[in-house]
Scaffold this active site. Structure first.
Site, PDB file in Angstrom:
ATOM      1  N   LYS A 183       0.864  -1.194   0.000  1.00 58.54           N
ATOM      2  CA  LYS A 183       0.000   0.000   0.000  1.00 58.54           C
ATOM      3  C   LYS A 183       0.888   1.226   0.000  1.00 58.54           C
ATOM      4  O   LYS A 183       2.034   1.171   0.436  1.00 58.54           O
ATOM      5  CB  LYS A 183      -0.868   0.000   1.261  1.00 58.54           C
TER       6      LYS A 183
HETATM    7  N1  GLU Z   1      -7.518  -0.289  -2.823  1.00 65.49           N
HETATM    8  C1  GLU Z   1      -8.308  -1.478  -2.891  1.00 65.49           C
HETATM    9  C2  GLU Z   1      -8.229  -2.241  -1.580  1.00 65.49           C
HETATM   10  O1  GLU Z   1      -7.946  -1.695  -0.551  1.00 65.49           O
HETATM   11  C3  GLU Z   1      -7.961  -2.324  -4.098  1.00 65.49           C
HETATM   12  C4  GLU Z   1      -6.561  -2.821  -4.135  1.00 65.49           C
HETATM   13  C5  GLU Z   1      -6.205  -3.506  -5.435  1.00 65.49           C
HETATM   14  O2  GLU Z   1      -7.059  -3.660  -6.289  1.00 65.49           O
HETATM   15  O3  GLU Z   1      -5.030  -3.871  -5.551  1.00 65.49           O
HETATM   16  O4  GLU Z   1      -8.534  -3.401  -1.533  1.00 65.49           O
END
Ligand code: GLU
Length: 419
Positions: free
Chosen positions: A111
């Protein structure tokens, strides 16, 4: 201790509780290895330069935390928000490793984002900032290394800029990010995926708890991507009524139900829900404790705190947003027998369809919407029933059960690889 620090601790504390519960599983895993799971593998901090439209030179701090890649490349979103910092990225990356593991898709967790307020930036500035950030991340991202995606305040356009910038130094590589526009290797159904997953998790939870959705009322905190798709799908496919939605400015509530289409039109025209005649205007805090059967926080983290958990009327809480319940609030909900479907299960629809997008990119063969929806449903339902069975087996709540399923899979991969 600040509120956000308390919630950041929550994920590690849930992990530790889950590890305790895992002692009673048939196959015992080395406790030292389990204790290392909350730690991230790599944490990247960059200073992203930007020439503002007014000619001034400024920098913004950017982050990418690569938590665990034992099960596959790091995977997870990038958010552009003033609250982004290393601790937040660390917690959310850890959650992504758990989320991909509980869904059993072949990724780890990552992230990141930039600490900035995109509302204060022009489109040119946002594009330049994104491109400069991509360059600074360099070879730390890639289709088989780490695959970012949209998160808070980032979208398909931001992903398109990343693909373009990344492709200047590498061969055309759609698979470097997911959540792209359809014209650039995106997948059909990715935009609705998190909302659809939330709908499926809600359906499974209601069935398990014996709640008839046709007579039920649902409150969403939020009205962004997750809440607007989720609310519409819950209304159309499950027949429940949507009683409330909110934006950062405030909320609307109507115990007879809100017409989501008109609320959306009103919001688009007025940039606010204030003044919408189909519901009573109130604060976000007031909305959370209004009468409903199902509450779905789908905005930022920290929504459910020790202050409001005791007053929540819902019987089921479905975590549409990541890290939205503080540890103390979770204890209160458990005591009050509110059934919680945890974030790593409830909002995993987005990353599951990200996985489909990546598979389509790598194989250069594109799916239709029916296939995307069918496969998403298969994966969501199977993950839900695994977690539910584990909760029965360990006599624990869905969150700790989901954590044990995820941690077990990650630990096994680490042992097999000999990391
Ligand atoms: N931001 C989204 C989550 O927290 C999607 C992450 C992704 O698709 O890699 O799951």
């Amino acid at each position: 201790m600040s509120t956000s620090t308390m919630t950041r601790d929550a994920v590690t504390s849930y992990t530790m509780t889950a590890i305790e519960h895992m002692r009673s599983l048939e196959t015992v895993i080395d406790q030292d290895l389990l204790a290392a799971i909350p730690k991230s593998k790599r944490e990247i901090i960059v200073e992203v330069p930007l020439r503002r439209d007014n000619g001034r030179y400024v920098t913004f701090r950017g982050y990418r935390v690569q938590h665990n890649d034992a099960r596959g490349p790091f995977k997870g979103g990038l958010r552009f928000h003033p609250t982004v910092d290393l601790k937040e990225a660390r917690t959310l990356a850890h959650l992504m490793s758990l989320k991909t593991a509980v869904m059993n898709i072949p990724f780890g967790g990552g992230k990141g984002g930039i600490a900035c307020d995109p509302k204060q930036l022009s489109t040119r500035e946002l594009e330049q900032l994104t491109r400069n950030f991509t360059n600074l991340l360099g070879d730390n991202i890639g289709p088989l290394i780490d695959i970012p995606a949209p998160d808070v305040n980032t979208n398909a356009q931001v992903m398109a800029w990343i693909v373009d910038e990344y492709s200047k130094k590498h061969s055309q590589a759609w698979g470097v990010v997911t959540g792209k526009p359809l014209e650039l290797g995106g997948s059909v159904g990715r935009d609705e995926a998190t909302g659809r997953g939330v709908m499926l998790a809600t359906r499974e939870a209601a069935a398990e708890r014996g709640l008839n959705l046709k007579n039920s009322g649902v409150i969403f905190q939020g009205f962004g991507n997750v809440a607007s798709f989720g609310a519409r799908l819950i209304e159309q496919e499950l027949g429940a009524k949507i009683l409330g939605v909110s934006t950062s400015q405030g909320a609307i509530y109507n115990k007879k139900g809100i017409d989501i289409d008109s609320a959306e039109v009103y919001y688009r025209q007025n940039k606010s829900l204030r003044g919408f005649s189909g519901g009573e205007w109130m604060t976000n805090d007031e909305l959370l404790v209004r009468d409903c059967d199902i509450l779905i926080p789908a905005a930022l983290g920290n929504a459910i705190t020790a202050r409001n958990a005791g007053a929540i009327k819902a019987k089921i809480l479905v975590e549409g947003a990541n890290d939205c319940t503080e540890a103390e609030a979770d204890r209160i909900l458990l005591e009050r027998k509110v059934f919680v479907v945890p974030d790593i299960l409830a909002n995993a629809g987005g990353v599951v369809v990200s996985y489909f997008e990546w598979v389509q990119n790598l194989s250069n063969h594109y799916w239709g919407i029916d296939q995307v929806r069918k496969e998403l449903e298969r994966i969501m339902v199977s993950a839900y029933s695994n977690v539910s069975a584990r909760a029965q087996e360990l006599q624990t709540c869905m969150r700790i059960a989901a954590y044990t399923v995820a941690i077990e899979r990650i630990a096994r991969a680490m042992i097999l690889r000999g990391l």
